[in-house]
Write a protein that holds these residues in place. Structure first.
Motif, PDB file in Angstrom:
ATOM      1  N   ALA A 135      -2.703  -8.876  -6.504  1.00 31.69           N
ATOM      2  CA  ALA A 135      -2.143 -10.135  -6.139  1.00 31.69           C
ATOM      3  C   ALA A 135      -2.459 -10.483  -4.617  1.00 31.69           C
ATOM      4  CB  ALA A 135      -0.751 -10.269  -6.455  1.00 31.69           C
ATOM      5  N   LEU A 136      -2.167  -9.536  -3.680  1.00 31.69           N
ATOM      6  CA  LEU A 136      -2.114 -10.048  -2.441  1.00 31.69           C
ATOM      7  C   LEU A 136      -3.853 -10.051  -2.032  1.00 31.69           C
ATOM      8  CD1 LEU A 136       0.030  -7.304  -0.533  1.00 31.69           C
ATOM      9  CD2 LEU A 136       0.289  -9.642  -0.621  1.00 31.69           C
ATOM     10  N   MET A 142      -5.422   3.760   5.069  1.00 31.78           N
ATOM     11  CA  MET A 142      -5.012   4.753   5.762  1.00 31.78           C
ATOM     12  C   MET A 142      -3.917   5.364   5.126  1.00 31.78           C
ATOM     13  SD  MET A 142      -5.686   4.726   9.865  1.00 31.78           S
ATOM     14  CE  MET A 142      -7.115   3.763  10.503  1.00 31.78           C
ATOM     15  N   PHE A 143      -2.824   4.572   5.067  1.00 28.69           N
ATOM     16  CA  PHE A 143      -1.653   4.944   4.114  1.00 28.69           C
ATOM     17  C   PHE A 143      -2.109   5.409   2.761  1.00 28.69           C
ATOM     18  CE2 PHE A 143       0.845   2.404   7.354  1.00 28.69           C
ATOM     19  CZ  PHE A 143       1.802   3.365   7.457  1.00 28.69           C
ATOM     20  N   ALA A 144      -3.008   4.772   2.133  1.00 21.09           N
ATOM     21  CA  ALA A 144      -3.377   5.086   0.638  1.00 21.09           C
ATOM     22  C   ALA A 144      -3.941   6.496   0.829  1.00 21.09           C
ATOM     23  CB  ALA A 144      -4.274   4.005   0.099  1.00 21.09           C
ATOM     24  N   LEU A 190      -3.430   8.974   3.040  1.00 19.58           N
ATOM     25  CA  LEU A 190      -2.218   9.877   3.358  1.00 19.58           C
ATOM     26  C   LEU A 190      -1.216  10.037   2.665  1.00 19.58           C
ATOM     27  CD1 LEU A 190      -0.743  11.239   5.968  1.00 19.58           C
ATOM     28  CD2 LEU A 190       0.551   9.055   6.465  1.00 19.58           C
ATOM     29  N   ASN A 191      -0.964   9.285   1.667  1.00 18.46           N
ATOM     30  CA  ASN A 191      -0.111   9.273   0.512  1.00 18.46           C
ATOM     31  C   ASN A 191      -0.637   9.962  -0.789  1.00 18.46           C
ATOM     32  OD1 ASN A 191       1.936   8.336   2.182  1.00 18.46           O
ATOM     33  ND2 ASN A 191       1.840   6.118   1.512  1.00 18.46           N
ATOM     34  N   GLY A 192      -2.108   9.957  -0.515  1.00 20.80           N
ATOM     35  CA  GLY A 192      -2.579  10.580  -1.689  1.00 20.80           C
ATOM     36  C   GLY A 192      -2.756   9.510  -3.020  1.00 20.80           C
ATOM     37  N   ASN A 193      -2.784   8.286  -2.879  1.00 16.90           N
ATOM     38  CA  ASN A 193      -2.901   7.339  -3.982  1.00 16.90           C
ATOM     39  C   ASN A 193      -4.270   7.011  -4.031  1.00 16.90           C
ATOM     40  OD1 ASN A 193      -2.755   4.994  -5.697  1.00 16.90           O
ATOM     41  ND2 ASN A 193      -0.491   4.697  -4.897  1.00 16.90           N
ATOM     42  N   VAL A 194      -4.957   7.478  -4.940  1.00 15.75           N
ATOM     43  CA  VAL A 194      -6.510   7.287  -4.889  1.00 15.75           C
ATOM     44  C   VAL A 194      -6.665   5.982  -5.587  1.00 15.75           C
ATOM     45  CG1 VAL A 194      -8.720   8.085  -6.358  1.00 15.75           C
ATOM     46  CG2 VAL A 194      -6.845   9.741  -5.336  1.00 15.75           C
ATOM     47  N   GLU A 195      -5.986   5.542  -6.504  1.00 14.01           N
ATOM     48  CA  GLU A 195      -6.119   4.108  -6.994  1.00 14.01           C
ATOM     49  C   GLU A 195      -6.170   2.975  -5.976  1.00 14.01           C
ATOM     50  OE1 GLU A 195      -7.833   3.497  -9.834  1.00 14.01           O
ATOM     51  OE2 GLU A 195      -8.057   5.734 -10.023  1.00 14.01           O
ATOM     52  N   VAL A 196      -5.057   3.103  -5.320  1.00 15.82           N
ATOM     53  CA  VAL A 196      -4.676   2.169  -4.271  1.00 15.82           C
ATOM     54  C   VAL A 196      -6.038   2.227  -3.328  1.00 15.82           C
ATOM     55  CG1 VAL A 196      -3.471   1.448  -2.093  1.00 15.82           C
ATOM     56  CG2 VAL A 196      -2.377   2.016  -4.312  1.00 15.82           C
ATOM     57  N   ALA A 215       0.854  -1.115   0.057  1.00 19.85           N
ATOM     58  CA  ALA A 215      -0.003   0.226  -0.070  1.00 19.85           C
ATOM     59  C   ALA A 215       0.943   1.409   0.041  1.00 19.85           C
ATOM     60  CB  ALA A 215      -0.894  -0.234   1.285  1.00 19.85           C
ATOM     61  N   GLN A 216       1.792   1.237   0.728  1.00 21.62           N
ATOM     62  CA  GLN A 216       2.840   2.422   0.699  1.00 21.62           C
ATOM     63  C   GLN A 216       3.598   2.542  -0.544  1.00 21.62           C
ATOM     64  OE1 GLN A 216       4.861   1.493   4.834  1.00 21.62           O
ATOM     65  NE2 GLN A 216       4.398   3.670   4.832  1.00 21.62           N
TER      66      GLN A 216
END
Length: 349
Positions: free
Chosen positions: A207-208, A228-230, A232-238, A197-198
């Motif tokens: 896969a996971l 939460m990490f997604a 926080l990091n601004g990763n919309v697709e994750v 996720a990070q």
């Protein structure tokens, strides 16, 4: 030919005499016939200055000689002991970056998670010395990423302290994409889900999730989950993938933050909001941990979403965390044409 272990020759560049078998390793010929013939009479584990023939073959970088020695009964766990250190063949191969030799040792049944006197595993040694191919070999073989040494360091922390986080990350992601889930005896030390996720790698995350044996809501020592990490990091697709896989956005970390509140801190918070609205519309989710779907639809002027949510019984009079009702938000944003105040007030369109 009479074989005598006490017959020595000088090996160029090493300033110490070796037995004839050691010369056969040093000057190993491609068929291995000479070494095999010598090993019929002489033990491969006879030590010399604290080392065995197996150690010597690894130092020489000769995987073929290593394979001959192991097939002739050499002890794959033979330790090198000095006054200060103790380590095994697998640690030597990892340190030298000899992935072919490492695979020979693994195939011969060595303890893949054995430790040196300081508690370092071969995996940690790879991370410490940036040995990419050996790291991949160990990960594919099931080495434990959840172990720590006597100083509390793990393979992941070694990679970070040596400015090799990106290279380390790339190897692990490739391993997961290939269908191998990294082993970890301690999620607090290494969680594949948190790690991916990070890293923000969608294919590895898929896969996971497909694997099905991962706790999608696992929280680390600070209370952070993968979603939460997604956020926080601004990763919309994750974030989207985790939400649709069932990640709980209501969970709070030790600072009291949720994935929703963390997503609001990003410049692209509208995109996270859109994901949550789409999820509410598709899945009929009512318990969304701080996300007010009807309020969001009204504020965005999405009349179709407002109609659908109201048909599902969303209460138009419920205030959000800031005390606003959907009607107030629609009026504030100027959606007088698309969202009529009387309709919102009646609870129908």
């Amino acid at each position: 030919m009479q074989l005598q272990e006490k017959s020595f020759e000088w090996v160029p560049g090493l300033a110490e005499p070796y037995a004839i078998t050691w010369c056969a390793v040093e000057y190993f010929e491609i068929t291995g016939t000479i070494l095999r013939m010598l090993l019929q009479r002489l033990s491969p584990d006879t030590p010399h200055l604290g080392r065995t023939l197996l150690h010597h073959a690894i130092l020489c970088g000769n995987a073929a000689a290593v394979n001959v020695l192991l097939s002739s009964g050499a002890n794959v766990e033979a330790s090198v002991k000095t006054q200060k250190t103790e380590f095994r063949p697998i640690h030597m191969a990892a340190r030298l970056g000899s992935s072919e030799t490492l695979q020979c040792l693994i195939d011969s049944g060595c303890d893949i998670n054995s430790m040196t006197d300081s508690g370092d595993t071969a995996l940690m040694i790879c991370a410490k010395y940036k040995q990419e191919e050996c790291l991949r070999t160990l990960a594919m073989a099931g080495a434990d990423f959840g172990l720590v040494n006597t100083a509390g360091q793990s393979a992941t922390s070694f990679a970070g302290s040596n400015q090799w986080s990106l290279g380390f990350q790339q190897v692990i992601v490739e391993v997961i994409r290939a269908g191998k889930i990294p082993e970890s005896s301690s999620a607090s030390v290494f969680s594949p889900l948190i790690f991916v996720a990070q890293a923000g790698d969608i294919e590895a995350l898929k896969a996971l999730i497909k694997w099905g044996e991962v706790d999608i809501d696992y929280q680390d020592d600070s209370g952070f989950s993968a979603v939460m990490f997604a956020a926080l990091n601004g990763n919309v697709e994750v974030f989207r993938l985790l939400v649709y896989a069932g990640a709980d956005v209501k969970l709070r970390n030790k600072a009291g933050e949720t994935a929703i509140t963390l997503s609001g801190l990003n410049q692209n918070h509208d995109l996270f909001e859109k994901v949550m609205l789409e999820f509410a519309l598709q899945m009929g989710n009512r318990d969304d941990g701080g996300f007010y779907a009807l309020h969001c639809a009204a504020r965005r002027g999405d009349i179709d979403a407002v109609k659908l949510l109201m048909s599902r019984g969303y209460d138009v009079n419920v205030p959000d965390g800031d005390g606003y009702t959907p009607l107030m938000l629609a009026a504030r944003e100027g959606h007088r044409v698309h969202v009529r105040a009387p309709d919102l007030a009646r609870g129908s369109m």
